[in-house]
Design a protein around this motif. Sequence first.
Motif, PDB file in Angstrom:
ATOM      1  N   MET A 163     -10.006   8.896  11.340  1.00 50.91           N
ATOM      2  CA  MET A 163      -9.319   9.542  10.236  1.00 50.91           C
ATOM      3  C   MET A 163      -9.749  10.996  10.059  1.00 50.91           C
ATOM      4  SD  MET A 163      -9.121   8.327   6.242  1.00 50.91           S
ATOM      5  CE  MET A 163      -9.273   6.644   6.808  1.00 50.91           C
ATOM      6  N   ARG A 164     -11.024  11.267  10.303  1.00 52.06           N
ATOM      7  CA  ARG A 164     -11.532  12.620  10.071  1.00 52.06           C
ATOM      8  C   ARG A 164     -10.903  13.638  11.016  1.00 52.06           C
ATOM      9  NH1 ARG A 164     -15.758   9.804  12.502  1.00 52.06           N
ATOM     10  NH2 ARG A 164     -16.324  10.524  14.594  1.00 52.06           N
ATOM     11  N   GLU A 165     -10.295  13.197  12.104  1.00 50.29           N
ATOM     12  CA  GLU A 165      -9.679  14.111  13.076  1.00 50.29           C
ATOM     13  C   GLU A 165      -8.258  14.515  12.672  1.00 50.29           C
ATOM     14  OE1 GLU A 165     -11.385  15.362  15.522  1.00 50.29           O
ATOM     15  OE2 GLU A 165     -13.141  14.122  15.090  1.00 50.29           O
ATOM     16  N   TYR A 166      -7.710  13.842  11.678  1.00 48.07           N
ATOM     17  CA  TYR A 166      -6.329  14.129  11.265  1.00 48.07           C
ATOM     18  C   TYR A 166      -6.333  15.268  10.255  1.00 48.07           C
ATOM     19  CZ  TYR A 166      -4.651  10.364  14.069  1.00 48.07           C
ATOM     20  OH  TYR A 166      -4.336   9.601  15.158  1.00 48.07           O
ATOM     21  N   VAL A 167      -5.644  16.333  10.583  1.00 48.26           N
ATOM     22  CA  VAL A 167      -5.756  17.587   9.839  1.00 48.26           C
ATOM     23  C   VAL A 167      -4.580  17.846   8.910  1.00 48.26           C
ATOM     24  CG1 VAL A 167      -7.214  18.617  11.609  1.00 48.26           C
ATOM     25  CG2 VAL A 167      -4.733  18.873  11.774  1.00 48.26           C
ATOM     26  N   SER A 168      -3.478  17.154   9.115  1.00 50.62           N
ATOM     27  CA  SER A 168      -2.310  17.342   8.255  1.00 50.62           C
ATOM     28  C   SER A 168      -1.794  15.984   7.827  1.00 50.62           C
ATOM     29  CB  SER A 168      -1.212  18.118   8.999  1.00 50.62           C
ATOM     30  OG  SER A 168      -1.657  19.411   9.333  1.00 50.62           O
ATOM     31  N   TRP A 169      -1.353  15.898   6.566  1.00 50.55           N
ATOM     32  CA  TRP A 169      -0.946  14.613   5.988  1.00 50.55           C
ATOM     33  C   TRP A 169       0.383  14.753   5.259  1.00 50.55           C
ATOM     34  CZ3 TRP A 169      -3.909  10.073   6.280  1.00 50.55           C
ATOM     35  CH2 TRP A 169      -5.149  10.220   6.901  1.00 50.55           C
ATOM     36  N   GLY A 170       1.154  13.681   5.312  1.00 47.27           N
ATOM     37  CA  GLY A 170       2.353  13.611   4.503  1.00 47.27           C
ATOM     38  C   GLY A 170       2.006  13.195   3.086  1.00 47.27           C
ATOM     39  N   GLN A 171       3.026  13.144   2.244  1.00 49.01           N
ATOM     40  CA  GLN A 171       2.795  12.861   0.835  1.00 49.01           C
ATOM     41  C   GLN A 171       2.644  11.377   0.552  1.00 49.01           C
ATOM     42  OE1 GLN A 171       5.690  13.427   2.181  1.00 49.01           O
ATOM     43  NE2 GLN A 171       7.161  12.009   1.289  1.00 49.01           N
ATOM     44  N   GLY A 172       3.054  10.533   1.493  1.00 45.09           N
ATOM     45  CA  GLY A 172       2.917   9.088   1.313  1.00 45.09           C
ATOM     46  C   GLY A 172       4.182   8.438   0.797  1.00 45.09           C
ATOM     47  N   THR A 173       4.374   7.180   1.176  1.00 46.71           N
ATOM     48  CA  THR A 173       5.517   6.404   0.703  1.00 46.71           C
ATOM     49  C   THR A 173       5.031   4.997   0.358  1.00 46.71           C
ATOM     50  OG1 THR A 173       7.789   5.716   1.230  1.00 46.71           O
ATOM     51  CG2 THR A 173       6.205   5.689   3.051  1.00 46.71           C
ATOM     52  N   GLN A 174       5.514   4.459  -0.731  1.00 45.05           N
ATOM     53  CA  GLN A 174       5.034   3.179  -1.220  1.00 45.05           C
ATOM     54  C   GLN A 174       5.764   2.026  -0.543  1.00 45.05           C
ATOM     55  OE1 GLN A 174       2.480   2.516  -3.289  1.00 45.05           O
ATOM     56  NE2 GLN A 174       2.831   0.311  -3.086  1.00 45.05           N
TER      57      GLN A 174
ATOM     58  N   ALA B  87       0.843  -1.192   0.000  1.00 40.82           N
ATOM     59  CA  ALA B  87       0.000   0.000   0.000  1.00 40.82           C
ATOM     60  C   ALA B  87       0.878   1.241   0.000  1.00 40.82           C
ATOM     61  CB  ALA B  87      -0.916   0.018   1.231  1.00 40.82           C
ATOM     62  N   THR B  88       0.234   2.385  -0.179  1.00 38.41           N
ATOM     63  CA  THR B  88       0.890   3.663   0.080  1.00 38.41           C
ATOM     64  C   THR B  88       0.622   4.024   1.528  1.00 38.41           C
ATOM     65  OG1 THR B  88       0.621   4.405  -2.203  1.00 38.41           O
ATOM     66  CG2 THR B  88       1.016   6.091  -0.540  1.00 38.41           C
ATOM     67  N   TYR B  89       1.687   4.223   2.279  1.00 39.81           N
ATOM     68  CA  TYR B  89       1.580   4.536   3.705  1.00 39.81           C
ATOM     69  C   TYR B  89       1.788   6.039   3.897  1.00 39.81           C
ATOM     70  CZ  TYR B  89       1.649  -0.402   4.905  1.00 39.81           C
ATOM     71  OH  TYR B  89       1.327  -1.730   5.038  1.00 39.81           O
ATOM     72  N   SER B  90       0.868   6.634   4.660  1.00 34.50           N
ATOM     73  CA  SER B  90       0.944   8.066   4.933  1.00 34.50           C
ATOM     74  C   SER B  90       0.880   8.305   6.430  1.00 34.50           C
ATOM     75  CB  SER B  90      -0.219   8.808   4.268  1.00 34.50           C
ATOM     76  OG  SER B  90      -0.222   8.622   2.866  1.00 34.50           O
ATOM     77  N   CYS B  91       1.665   9.267   6.903  1.00 33.75           N
ATOM     78  CA  CYS B  91       1.506   9.667   8.294  1.00 33.75           C
ATOM     79  C   CYS B  91       0.662  10.938   8.339  1.00 33.75           C
ATOM     80  CB  CYS B  91       2.846   9.857   8.991  1.00 33.75           C
ATOM     81  SG  CYS B  91       3.886  11.179   8.347  1.00 33.75           S
ATOM     82  N   ALA B  92       0.026  11.128   9.485  1.00 39.41           N
ATOM     83  CA  ALA B  92      -0.883  12.249   9.649  1.00 39.41           C
ATOM     84  C   ALA B  92      -0.856  12.712  11.099  1.00 39.41           C
ATOM     85  CB  ALA B  92      -2.297  11.855   9.236  1.00 39.41           C
ATOM     86  N   ALA B  93      -1.243  13.967  11.303  1.00 43.73           N
ATOM     87  CA  ALA B  93      -1.228  14.560  12.643  1.00 43.73           C
ATOM     88  C   ALA B  93      -2.615  15.050  13.020  1.00 43.73           C
ATOM     89  CB  ALA B  93      -0.231  15.706  12.698  1.00 43.73           C
ATOM     90  N   ALA B  94      -2.931  14.889  14.303  1.00 43.81           N
ATOM     91  CA  ALA B  94      -4.216  15.326  14.839  1.00 43.81           C
ATOM     92  C   ALA B  94      -3.985  16.083  16.142  1.00 43.81           C
ATOM     93  CB  ALA B  94      -5.114  14.124  15.089  1.00 43.81           C
ATOM     94  N   PRO B  95      -4.922  16.939  16.523  1.00 45.07           N
ATOM     95  CA  PRO B  95      -4.752  17.698  17.770  1.00 45.07           C
ATOM     96  C   PRO B  95      -4.707  16.816  19.017  1.00 45.07           C
ATOM     97  CG  PRO B  95      -6.396  18.725  16.370  1.00 45.07           C
ATOM     98  CD  PRO B  95      -6.089  17.394  15.765  1.00 45.07           C
ATOM     99  N   SER B  96      -5.356  15.646  18.966  1.00 47.56           N
ATOM    100  CA  SER B  96      -5.344  14.755  20.112  1.00 47.56           C
ATOM    101  C   SER B  96      -5.344  13.312  19.641  1.00 47.56           C
ATOM    102  CB  SER B  96      -6.557  15.014  21.013  1.00 47.56           C
ATOM    103  OG  SER B  96      -7.761  14.831  20.279  1.00 47.56           O
ATOM    104  N   PHE B  97      -5.053  12.401  20.550  1.00 49.99           N
ATOM    105  CA  PHE B  97      -4.929  10.979  20.232  1.00 49.99           C
ATOM    106  C   PHE B  97      -6.276  10.414  19.805  1.00 49.99           C
ATOM    107  CE2 PHE B  97      -2.808   7.028  20.294  1.00 49.99           C
ATOM    108  CZ  PHE B  97      -3.671   6.077  20.808  1.00 49.99           C
TER     109      PHE B  97
END
Length: 122
Positions: A106-117, A92-102
């Motif tokens: 998915m809808r709580e994650y506001v910033s995303w990386g570009q992804g890595t295969q 898959a393409t794996y992406s990291c993301a950041a959210a204000p709290s744990f």
Amino acid sequence: QVQLEESGGGLVQAGGSLRLSCTVARSTLNRPAVAWFRQALGREREFVAGISWSGITTTYDDSVRGRFIISKGINDNTVYLQMNELKPEDTATYSCAAAPSFTRQMREYVSWGQGTQVTVSS
């Protein structure tokens, strides 16, 4: 709000290991939670693993629990995903993301990386 930079993807044989890195930079969030998601071709994006900014709290999807380990560097702003016993279905393409709290939502994650295969051959 948060700049995320991923690295570490690649091609590996089934049973092998890879480590993904996600560096958190320029964050306007205070102590963001970070998670890894993945999206296989033709499928919806799904949650893989998440960690609190302190590194104390972690959570995993059932499909990877016991094989993957999420961790946070002690002296840096990097979150790692150690992937062991890889299977072809982990491709898959794996992406990291950041959210204000744990959270696992998915809808709580506001910033995303570009992804890595990540590709796992049988």
